[in-house]
Write a protein that holds these residues in place. Sequence first.
Motif, PDB file in Angstrom:
ATOM      1  N   TYR A 118      81.435  42.078 -73.504  1.00 57.35           N
ATOM      2  CA  TYR A 118      81.699  42.636 -72.778  1.00 57.35           C
ATOM      3  C   TYR A 118      82.096  42.407 -71.044  1.00 57.35           C
ATOM      4  O   TYR A 118      83.737  42.772 -70.493  1.00 57.35           O
ATOM      5  CB  TYR A 118      80.652  44.444 -71.910  1.00 57.35           C
ATOM      6  CG  TYR A 118      81.295  45.123 -73.733  1.00 57.35           C
ATOM      7  CD1 TYR A 118      82.316  45.323 -74.210  1.00 57.35           C
ATOM      8  CD2 TYR A 118      80.054  45.753 -74.661  1.00 57.35           C
ATOM      9  CE1 TYR A 118      82.644  46.207 -75.685  1.00 57.35           C
ATOM     10  CE2 TYR A 118      80.049  46.235 -75.876  1.00 57.35           C
ATOM     11  CZ  TYR A 118      81.202  46.395 -76.531  1.00 57.35           C
ATOM     12  OH  TYR A 118      80.671  46.644 -77.443  1.00 57.35           O
ATOM     13  N   ILE A 119      81.464  41.491 -71.345  1.00 61.86           N
ATOM     14  CA  ILE A 119      81.764  41.069 -69.939  1.00 61.86           C
ATOM     15  C   ILE A 119      82.534  40.269 -69.879  1.00 61.86           C
ATOM     16  O   ILE A 119      83.947  40.074 -68.752  1.00 61.86           O
ATOM     17  CB  ILE A 119      80.198  39.789 -69.404  1.00 61.86           C
ATOM     18  CG1 ILE A 119      78.911  41.399 -68.763  1.00 61.86           C
ATOM     19  CG2 ILE A 119      81.098  38.600 -68.017  1.00 61.86           C
ATOM     20  CD1 ILE A 119      78.000  39.757 -68.638  1.00 61.86           C
ATOM     21  N   GLN A 121      85.383  40.384 -72.265  1.00 61.97           N
ATOM     22  CA  GLN A 121      86.290  41.188 -72.781  1.00 61.97           C
ATOM     23  C   GLN A 121      86.831  41.603 -71.148  1.00 61.97           C
ATOM     24  O   GLN A 121      88.312  40.937 -71.512  1.00 61.97           O
ATOM     25  CB  GLN A 121      85.653  42.400 -74.003  1.00 61.97           C
ATOM     26  CG  GLN A 121      86.494  43.449 -74.223  1.00 61.97           C
ATOM     27  CD  GLN A 121      86.638  44.418 -75.061  1.00 61.97           C
ATOM     28  OE1 GLN A 121      86.722  45.301 -74.277  1.00 61.97           O
ATOM     29  NE2 GLN A 121      85.796  43.648 -76.134  1.00 61.97           N
ATOM     30  N   LEU A 122      86.984  42.323 -70.246  1.00 59.88           N
ATOM     31  CA  LEU A 122      87.009  41.992 -68.410  1.00 59.88           C
ATOM     32  C   LEU A 122      87.719  40.760 -68.594  1.00 59.88           C
ATOM     33  O   LEU A 122      88.819  41.297 -67.771  1.00 59.88           O
ATOM     34  CB  LEU A 122      85.741  42.779 -67.637  1.00 59.88           C
ATOM     35  CG  LEU A 122      86.165  43.175 -66.160  1.00 59.88           C
ATOM     36  CD1 LEU A 122      87.134  44.598 -66.536  1.00 59.88           C
ATOM     37  CD2 LEU A 122      85.167  43.295 -65.689  1.00 59.88           C
ATOM     38  N   ILE A 123      87.547  40.331 -68.611  1.00 54.98           N
ATOM     39  CA  ILE A 123      87.782  38.814 -67.682  1.00 54.98           C
ATOM     40  C   ILE A 123      88.892  38.356 -68.541  1.00 54.98           C
ATOM     41  O   ILE A 123      89.652  37.941 -67.797  1.00 54.98           O
ATOM     42  CB  ILE A 123      86.762  37.886 -67.928  1.00 54.98           C
ATOM     43  CG1 ILE A 123      85.430  38.009 -67.398  1.00 54.98           C
ATOM     44  CG2 ILE A 123      87.613  36.684 -67.216  1.00 54.98           C
ATOM     45  CD1 ILE A 123      85.716  38.051 -65.572  1.00 54.98           C
ATOM     46  N   GLY A 126      91.542  40.638 -68.228  1.00 57.74           N
ATOM     47  CA  GLY A 126      91.823  41.040 -66.941  1.00 57.74           C
ATOM     48  C   GLY A 126      93.249  39.697 -66.938  1.00 57.74           C
ATOM     49  O   GLY A 126      94.484  39.902 -66.251  1.00 57.74           O
ATOM     50  N   ILE A 127      92.977  38.554 -67.883  1.00 58.10           N
ATOM     51  CA  ILE A 127      93.605  37.515 -67.449  1.00 58.10           C
ATOM     52  C   ILE A 127      95.109  37.909 -68.279  1.00 58.10           C
ATOM     53  O   ILE A 127      96.203  37.324 -67.675  1.00 58.10           O
ATOM     54  CB  ILE A 127      93.696  36.067 -68.184  1.00 58.10           C
ATOM     55  CG1 ILE A 127      91.751  36.162 -67.186  1.00 58.10           C
ATOM     56  CG2 ILE A 127      94.407  34.878 -67.888  1.00 58.10           C
ATOM     57  CD1 ILE A 127      91.402  34.744 -67.510  1.00 58.10           C
ATOM     58  N   LYS A 136      92.697  42.061 -78.292  1.00 54.09           N
ATOM     59  CA  LYS A 136      92.831  42.241 -79.542  1.00 54.09           C
ATOM     60  C   LYS A 136      94.495  42.598 -80.550  1.00 54.09           C
ATOM     61  O   LYS A 136      93.808  42.870 -81.297  1.00 54.09           O
ATOM     62  CB  LYS A 136      91.916  43.417 -79.357  1.00 54.09           C
ATOM     63  CG  LYS A 136      90.567  43.821 -79.443  1.00 54.09           C
ATOM     64  CD  LYS A 136      89.904  45.022 -79.250  1.00 54.09           C
ATOM     65  CE  LYS A 136      88.270  44.965 -79.072  1.00 54.09           C
ATOM     66  NZ  LYS A 136      87.719  45.796 -78.967  1.00 54.09           N
TER      67      LYS A 136
END
Lengths: 280, 278
Positions: A118-119, A121-123, A126-127, A136
Amino acid sequence: MERSLKRYFPIFVLPTLAAFIIGFIWPFIQGIYLSFTEFRTVNNATFNGIENYIRAIKDPEFTSAFIFTAAFTVVTVVLINLLAFIVALALTQSFKGTNIFRTVFFLPNLIGGIVLGYIWQLIFNGILARFDLTLKISTTFGFWGLVILICWQQIGYMMIIYIAGLQAIPGDYTEAAHIDGANVWQRLRHVIIPNLMPSITICTFLTLTNGFKLFDQNLSLTAGEPMKSTEMLALNIYNTFYGRVGWQGVGQAKAVLFFLLVVGLGLLQLRVTRTREVQQ
Amino acid sequence: MKMNKALSILGTLTFLIISVFYVSPLFIVLLNSFKNKTNISLSPFKLPTQETYIAFENYKMAIDHYKFLDAVVWTLIITVGSVLVILLCTSMFAWFITRVKGKVTSFLYLLCVFSMVVPFQMVMFTLSKTADQLKLNTPWGLVIVYLGFGAGLAVFMFSGFVKSIPIDIEEAAMIDGSTPLKTFFAVVLPIMKPTYISVGILETMWIWNDFLLPYLTLDRNKYNTISMVIQNMQGSYGRVDMGAIMACLVMAVIPVVIFYLASQKYIIKGVAAGAVKG
């Protein structure tokens, strides 16, 4: 001593043995048996020979998971070992802060797979959001996302093993090579790497089996999306068991095949690299 | 080898920059845990502003609504309980099967080594059913499951150490009339301290972070671990609360970082020792 010790069998051995039977031996034997049966629950299994194995091999999702896992493992074994080795080599030189840098590189290893997923996934999202994309929607993004995540997690661990290996090489060896006029590349190739083979054996073994067995990170980062195209073997087996009614037997057959594959690959790898080790 | 000064400064600088990048994902998560949820997915790299900053609202949500602290407590109980039980039981087991030579003990040793290479998926379904039938679907029961499934590595490492220590001291103690139990606790256990630390650290790292085994084994209505809560937040239907997830991630990482910084020396030694023997 042995004779008086033997009488203490119930105290020393029984607790662990009982738990070992419950937690490993019995489930393992039952798992092999169930792979040859059709079942919904454990108690209503009916024997059906190797039908589960045939269905497992013919399942296109299983084949695609295998290809994805194999490609992923090849890429990560090479990348992690190469980068960990370079970092270890750099951080065994004498400049300020090497201990702090080692601490930093090792840290991600202690974080759980689900949390890591999940860390990142956020990064990644975000990009990708800047280009109106998400993680996904594409197999390529999922693949390289997982590769980056695993490199981030495991480089530090392998680095520690390489550092331990580098420190075990007697200083005289490299010194002697230096005096004999060997350049950096020659020292690396003919002195350091041959003496580092035990560490290389361990690290390739670990990265290889970690790659094949990967589950948590796969589930939390992509969950197999899009359309199960980033599903790896372990996740595919899980989904066969718990996501498809009537496929439990096939799931168990896949698990047996998976087990044989992991053990076989591990043994093969150990044989290949062990023969290249030198005696000090 | 000595490096010249310019090269040494260059090395420090390069790694300083790499290190900042290396830990940045953790800081980005920390920053986002203070923003309101709609702004997290839209612009995760922006610092919280007056409009997006919501102080500890996400943490409140994570704790009140998703019961995160309960999960921390259960994870702690399961991890500490399992590791203590594993250390005690497997070290006794390993000492016995190494000192008593015979077909049974060598077979048990081989079984333990074998279990180390078996992937969890192989026993996933049958283990969770067995645990269910034996009513081991509680945190206390899970301790037994972990002792069983985690015994392999621990027995392997303890046996390796027992083989390397001379039998003379133990025999001397036994001749002096010490019982095997007393010999184990007064003589063997103190010598094995470094192995206890290595095994303890490897098993802690595994059990604290484990997801699938507790997920399949525990009665999920009553007990959840940290990994399970985080996975459930994502998996449940409806909109995903990114804010609460961020808060949970931060709260999941902080104890690990503290544990790491406090026992770093042992962790790194433990990893190196475990790897060499593996």
